[in-house]
Write an enzyme that holds these catalytic residues in place. Structure first.
Site, PDB file in Angstrom:
ATOM      1  N   PHE B  50       0.847  -1.205   0.000  1.00 31.62           N
ATOM      2  CA  PHE B  50       0.000   0.000   0.000  1.00 31.62           C
ATOM      3  C   PHE B  50       0.878   1.250   0.000  1.00 31.62           C
ATOM      4  CE2 PHE B  50      -2.615  -3.283   1.956  1.00 31.62           C
ATOM      5  CZ  PHE B  50      -3.859  -3.079   1.357  1.00 31.62           C
ATOM      6  N   GLU B  51       0.464   2.260  -0.743  1.00 32.18           N
ATOM      7  CA  GLU B  51       1.404   3.364  -0.938  1.00 32.18           C
ATOM      8  C   GLU B  51       1.673   4.223   0.289  1.00 32.18           C
ATOM      9  OE1 GLU B  51      -1.300   5.194  -4.037  1.00 32.18           O
ATOM     10  OE2 GLU B  51      -0.127   6.899  -3.406  1.00 32.18           O
TER      11      GLU B  51
END
Lengths: 352, 261
Positions: B50-51
């Protein structure tokens, strides 16, 4: 440097844009270093009120960095106080923002003599799957703010370069997209590989606005959940205001030095502000408060569509201008919604 | 035969494109649902990135509503920030990335920045790149999810936010200084597209049951490569739909939405 180095991007899209000469949108790396050297660095108690912190540190013409990410650990309490006190000709810098940025944009829509934003260096403003950010759209579509577009990594790398004390970082993105043409980064030939390599300039905000879970009286901060780019923002900024859900004694902070994500020396004001990221989420404290966020977004969208400002004005009057402090705002919210947001966090473990 | 909606079809299609034992850089909504469905079915060893910073999480609190959501963090192996997620990607740790946008052209260049040709005063200002531009550059394979409409599949995008194959020239991406191999698939509820190895232009691979391959040309505003053999898209099975509806997105936040017209 070969100034003309470029990917073959030209003429792929329809976009037209004004060329801009490079300039730093805040302190240059040299200026930022000079300011850092001029500041006293002793361990001193930096606890204060938001009112004082904003009065002392926020000035017209500054570049303000919004910490967090979209609606994660966003500095809403600090933004409220800035809107109450007013600040003009601002530049905003962040990777992805949502509610907190749109609050500032809305303040400009309502009264540009109180809050005005001339430009934004950024990667994203919207509400993820919920939709676009209406007030940002309004200003952008009317040509009222200058925008400089990067990717999330681009902005993160720009803060990181600032934090590292270097003027730029080479990155493996932006090249071959229109961001290469419109933003202030540059394509160069790598002196080692000879290949095209994109450089993004360092970003040194004048003031970083950070909401943390835990801080001590000197400004050391622990962050839990995603760090976003808050350590980089705090170190890149010439001044940083931190609000924290909890303040712990420095003796406790020093028990686990590895947990300090922001060192005290990068922080200038510490304010104990629980719910300071509402209606965004703060890992370990509360989840999104979707009702309030949706209410604001709907009011903002109604303004964008109809041009009528009354409901927007009502919102700011009720939740910001008629509040002396951020606690007053929290006090006005339905307590069951606040409790629900706290329950939805599920009691994530943080270390105090 | 099980009934399914457009979102379920897209989510299912996304899941079956993913190989096991790979890292998937996921966005909120359908990309994440696709990756989770793959984990529940043919690819149990897929790892999520996930960024905002979470890597290799076990999602135990429910479906995340944001890529920085607390729910992305549960039982993560590694939890830092944006720099770490994108640097893992740049370094070659992200095999797949999902992106979306408002417009796409025949070379898989995607626009998520502005509508209209004036960057300084656009007709519509979209959110901007967010992570998409960086993912398109550096995840190894890019899966693009779009609604199949002529105005979105256009001859020329208004702005290139996420790099595809540029102008189709073989060295476009290399000259752009990006690392990933580029667009791999474009998923819509009516068809799946790939890209021709030589010309790098969009090619029909599969159509939804009941649709004719030749009808797809009318749905895009550029010349589409339609090969002799076009497969029929697999439909989600009863078990897939059960997982989607009861386990992955039980409240239907993402899957019961209607396709925007």
């Amino acid at each position: 440097m070969e100034a003309e180095t470029c990917s073959p991007i030209k003429n792929i899209s329809r976009i037209k844009y004004k060329e801009r000469e490079f300039e730093w949108w805040g302190p240059s790396p040299d200026e930022a270093r000079k300011i850092q050297l001029s500041k006293p660095k002793e361990l001193r108690d930096k606890r204060t009120t938001l009112k004082e912190a904003v009065t002392n540190l926020i000035k017209d013409g500054q570049n303000l960095a919004l910490g967090g990410f979209v609606n994660i650990r966003i500095p809403v309490a600090i933004v409220h106080e800035i809107i109450r006190q007013g600040a003009k000709d601002l530049t905003l810098s962040f990777q992805s923002q949502s509610f907190a940025a749109d609050l500032l944009f809305g303040a400009m829509v309502l009264d540009p003599d109180r809050i005005s934003i001339k430009r934004v260096e950024m990667a994203y403003v919207a509400y993820e799957n919920v939709g676009l950010a209406s007030l940002f759209r309004y200003l952008a579509e009317n040509g009222m703010i200058e925008i400089d577009d990067y990717t999330n990594y681009g902005m993160a790398a720009r803060f990181k370069a600032g934090a590292m004390g270097i003027p730029f970082l080479p990155v493996r993105d932006h090249g071959g997209s229109d961001m290469e043409l419109v933003n202030r980064g540059k394509m160069i030939k790598c002196p080692f590989s000879g290949k095209n390599t994109y450089l993004v300039p360092a970003c040194h905000p004048d003031v970083g606005l950070i909401h943390a879970q835990v801080a001590d009286e000197y400004g050391n901060c622990r962050l839990f959940g995603p760090l976003c780019t808050d350590p980089e923002i705090a170190l890149a900024s010439t001044y940083t205001i931190v609000t924290a859900e909890k303040i712990i004694p420095s003796a406790d902070m020093r028990r686990y030095p590895n947990l300090t994500e922001i060192p005290y020396v990068a922080v200038d004001a510490v304010v104990n502000q629980s719910y300071g990221g509402h209606p965004g989420l703060v890992y370990g404290s509360y989840w999104f408060e979707e009702k309030h966020r949706t209410m604001f977004r709907n009011i903002a969208e109604e303004f964008r569509v109809t041009g009528k400002k009354d409901k927007l004005k009502e919102y700011y009057d009720k939740y910001i201008f008629s509040c002396e402090t951020f606690d007053d705002y929290i006090g006005k919210l339905p307590q069951q919604d606040i409790r629900k947001a706290a329950d939805l966090d599920g009691g994530q473990p943080i270390i105090l | 035969m099980a009934e399914y909606n457009a979102y379920e079809m897209i989510a299912y299609t996304g899941s079956r494109l993913l190989e096991d034992k790979k890292v998937v850089f996921v966005g909120t909504g359908l990309p994440l649902i696709s990756a989770m469905l793959a984990q529940h079915t043919h690819a149990p060893n897929i790892v999520l990135l996930f960024e905002a910073g979470a890597f290799a999480s076990v999602l135990e609190l429910g479906l995340p509503m944001s890529v920085g959501d607390t729910r992305t963090c549960t039982k993560a192996c590694y939890l830092k920030g944006l720099c770490s997620s994108f640097e893992l990607t740049q370094r070659g740790y992200a095999d797949y990335g999902f992106i979306g946008g408002a417009q796409i052209d025949m070379y898989g260049n995607v626009n998520a920045t502005v509508c209209g040709d004036d960057y300084n005063k656009p007709e519509v200002r979209f959110p901007g790149s967010g992570g998409a531009g960086a993912m398109a550059a550096n995840c190894e394979k890019i899966i693009i999810t779009m609604v199949l409409e002529k105005r979105r599949f256009c001859r020329q995008v208004d702005f290139v936010t996420s790099i595809g194959y540029g102008d189709g020239s073989p060295d476009y991406r290399e000259k752009s200084g990006v690392m990933g191999s580029g667009p791999y698939r474009v998923i819509t509820n009516q068809a799946i597209f790939g890209f021709d190895n030589k010309t790098k232009s969009m090619m029909l691979l599969e159509v939804a049951p009941g649709l004719k391959p030749d009808d797809m040309q009318d749905k895009v505003d550029f010349e589409l490569i339609i090969p002799q053999k076009v497969k029929v898209m697999e439909k989600p099975g009863v078990e897939d739909l059960k997982l989607l509806r009861e386990v992955i997105d039980p409240t239907g936040v993402f899957l019961e939405r209607q396709v925007e017209e």
